[in-house]
Design a protein around this motif. Structure first.
Motif, PDB file in Angstrom:
ATOM      1  N   TYR A 132       7.409  -0.425  -0.822  1.00  0.00           N
ATOM      2  CA  TYR A 132       6.807  -1.400  -1.718  1.00  0.00           C
ATOM      3  C   TYR A 132       5.349  -1.494  -1.254  1.00  0.00           C
ATOM      4  CZ  TYR A 132      11.601  -3.108  -2.679  1.00  0.00           C
ATOM      5  OH  TYR A 132      12.917  -3.221  -3.016  1.00  0.00           O
ATOM      6  N   PHE A 189       1.205  -2.717  -1.803  1.00  0.00           N
ATOM      7  CA  PHE A 189       0.393  -3.786  -2.370  1.00  0.00           C
ATOM      8  C   PHE A 189      -1.067  -3.601  -1.965  1.00  0.00           C
ATOM      9  CE2 PHE A 189       3.949  -6.632  -3.457  1.00  0.00           C
ATOM     10  CZ  PHE A 189       4.952  -6.148  -2.643  1.00  0.00           C
ATOM     11  N   TYR A 203      -4.480  -6.258  -1.682  1.00  0.00           N
ATOM     12  CA  TYR A 203      -4.987  -7.619  -1.738  1.00  0.00           C
ATOM     13  C   TYR A 203      -6.489  -7.585  -1.478  1.00  0.00           C
ATOM     14  CZ  TYR A 203      -0.207  -9.418  -1.339  1.00  0.00           C
ATOM     15  OH  TYR A 203       1.106  -9.708  -1.558  1.00  0.00           O
ATOM     16  N   LYS A 215       0.503  -3.890  -7.343  1.00  0.00           N
ATOM     17  CA  LYS A 215       1.610  -3.424  -6.511  1.00  0.00           C
ATOM     18  C   LYS A 215       2.262  -2.195  -7.116  1.00  0.00           C
ATOM     19  CE  LYS A 215       5.287  -6.153  -8.658  1.00  0.00           C
ATOM     20  NZ  LYS A 215       6.382  -7.134  -8.450  1.00  0.00           N
ATOM     21  N   ILE A 236       6.144  -0.561  -6.981  1.00  0.00           N
ATOM     22  CA  ILE A 236       7.539  -0.656  -6.534  1.00  0.00           C
ATOM     23  C   ILE A 236       8.269   0.621  -6.942  1.00  0.00           C
ATOM     24  CG2 ILE A 236       9.667  -2.010  -6.556  1.00  0.00           C
ATOM     25  CD1 ILE A 236       7.284  -3.459  -5.311  1.00  0.00           C
ATOM     26  N   PHE A 290      -7.293  -5.253   1.594  1.00  0.00           N
ATOM     27  CA  PHE A 290      -6.161  -4.955   2.455  1.00  0.00           C
ATOM     28  C   PHE A 290      -5.088  -4.217   1.669  1.00  0.00           C
ATOM     29  CE2 PHE A 290      -7.071  -7.297   6.299  1.00  0.00           C
ATOM     30  CZ  PHE A 290      -7.923  -8.308   5.887  1.00  0.00           C
ATOM     31  N   ARG A 309       5.930  -2.699   2.691  1.00  0.00           N
ATOM     32  CA  ARG A 309       7.217  -3.054   3.274  1.00  0.00           C
ATOM     33  C   ARG A 309       8.234  -2.060   2.748  1.00  0.00           C
ATOM     34  NH1 ARG A 309       8.030  -8.891   0.998  1.00  0.00           N
ATOM     35  NH2 ARG A 309       9.102  -9.092   2.978  1.00  0.00           N
ATOM     36  N   GLU A 318      14.363  -5.170   2.082  1.00  0.00           N
ATOM     37  CA  GLU A 318      14.441  -6.617   2.165  1.00  0.00           C
ATOM     38  C   GLU A 318      14.492  -7.059   3.622  1.00  0.00           C
ATOM     39  OE1 GLU A 318      17.456  -8.335  -0.160  1.00  0.00           O
ATOM     40  OE2 GLU A 318      16.858  -7.320  -2.008  1.00  0.00           O
ATOM     41  N   ASN A 319      13.936  -8.205   3.863  1.00  0.00           N
ATOM     42  CA  ASN A 319      13.937  -8.839   5.178  1.00  0.00           C
ATOM     43  C   ASN A 319      13.107  -8.108   6.222  1.00  0.00           C
ATOM     44  OD1 ASN A 319      15.567 -10.901   4.258  1.00  0.00           O
ATOM     45  ND2 ASN A 319      17.441  -9.825   4.827  1.00  0.00           N
ATOM     46  N   THR A 320      12.268  -7.175   5.789  1.00  0.00           N
ATOM     47  CA  THR A 320      11.274  -6.630   6.717  1.00  0.00           C
ATOM     48  C   THR A 320       9.928  -7.233   6.348  1.00  0.00           C
ATOM     49  OG1 THR A 320      10.816  -4.713   5.319  1.00  0.00           O
ATOM     50  CG2 THR A 320      12.531  -4.475   6.990  1.00  0.00           C
ATOM     51  N   PRO A 321       9.094  -7.471   7.319  1.00  0.00           N
ATOM     52  CA  PRO A 321       7.834  -8.145   7.008  1.00  0.00           C
ATOM     53  C   PRO A 321       6.868  -7.233   6.266  1.00  0.00           C
ATOM     54  CG  PRO A 321       7.891  -7.516   9.315  1.00  0.00           C
ATOM     55  CD  PRO A 321       9.250  -7.196   8.756  1.00  0.00           C
ATOM     56  N   LEU A 322       6.011  -7.838   5.472  1.00  0.00           N
ATOM     57  CA  LEU A 322       4.928  -7.107   4.826  1.00  0.00           C
ATOM     58  C   LEU A 322       3.881  -6.814   5.887  1.00  0.00           C
ATOM     59  CD1 LEU A 322       3.916  -6.115   2.045  1.00  0.00           C
ATOM     60  CD2 LEU A 322       2.719  -8.294   1.828  1.00  0.00           C
ATOM     61  N   PHE A 329       0.258  -5.305   7.031  1.00  0.00           N
ATOM     62  CA  PHE A 329      -1.070  -5.095   6.458  1.00  0.00           C
ATOM     63  C   PHE A 329      -1.856  -4.055   7.246  1.00  0.00           C
ATOM     64  CE2 PHE A 329      -1.651  -8.340   3.213  1.00  0.00           C
ATOM     65  CZ  PHE A 329      -0.578  -9.179   3.450  1.00  0.00           C
TER      66      PHE A 329
END
Lengths: 113, 112
Positions: free
Chosen positions: A32, A34, A36, A49, A51, A90, A94, A97-101, A103
């Motif tokens: 995923y 992104f 910013y 983003k 996906i 930036f 990720r 699921e449940n893994t941090p994004l 940067f």
């Protein structure tokens, strides 16, 4: 573990010229991705983003990014830069699921009139 | 209407003190986060909460304790502040894991 590399600390471009801000990533599964933007003394604002689906993603303020799986890249582009685009950009990734994004370290874009 | 709001915006304090930063989101998101941005602008995840439950707790000193009284709030309490804690702390929220994060404007913490 996922990681992101933004190889350029600074990108300078003349107003009206196309701009590219580079990003490469590493994940164990499907990414995923992104982009910013951060203006001085502000929080990060979401631009776009990826996906799934089309490799070319269009986002806010005329920005777009191209997902390239073979090169594990997700470069940010804009056909014609504005002085107001000057900011810190930036890339983030990720992989499930449940893994941090995570940067990248950021790339400072300076558009010169 | 501010989507993710943090207070205070600036926090100057002395070493050894205890301080808190508050965060509220009015987006109805299920997940909230704390990120730390250092002087080189590097962003690192500290905590993630989903529906008031801790999901991610990166290698953060146990002087840092998040508290989520409800899913719209995620506060950060810091004990025994150290010089190295000086940074900008960002709160963020998202609806699901694949959706973008919405960030607050940050709290600039300066420890003297």
């Amino acid at each position: 573990a996922q990681s992101v590399a933004q190889p350029e600390d600074q990108v300078n471009v003349a107003e009206g010229n196309p701009l590219t801000v580079k990003c490469t990533y590493s994940v164990s599964g499907n990414p995923y991705l992104f982009w910013y933007v951060q203006y001085p003394n502000r929080g990060l604002q979401f631009l776009l983003k990826y996906i799934t689906g089309d490799n070319l993603v269009k986002g806010s303020y005329g920005f777009e990014a191209e997902f390239n799986k073979s090169q594990t890249s997700f470069h940010l582009k804009k056909p014609s830069a504005l002085v107001s685009d000057s900011a810190l950009y930036f890339c983030a990734v990720r992989d499930s699921e449940n893994t941090p994004l995570v940067f990248g370290k950021g790339t400072r874009l300076s558009v010169i009139a | 209407d501010t989507a993710v709001s943090q207070t205070p915006k600036y926090l100057v304090t002395q070493m050894g003190n205890d301080k808190s930063i508050k965060c509220e989101q009015n987006l109805g998101h299920d997940t909230m986060y704390w990120y730390k941005q250092d002087s080189k602008k590097f962003l690192k995840i500290m905590f993630s909460y989903n529906n008031k439950e801790l999901i991610i707790n990166e290698t953060v000193p146990n002087r840092f304790s998040p508290k989520s009284p409800d899913k719209a709030h995620l506060n950060l309490h810091i004990n025994s502040l150290e010089l190295g804690d000086s940074a900008v702390y960002f709160c963020a929220s998202s609806q699901v894991e694949s959706s973008p994060l919405h960030f607050g404007n940050g709290t600039r913490l300066t420890v003297t």
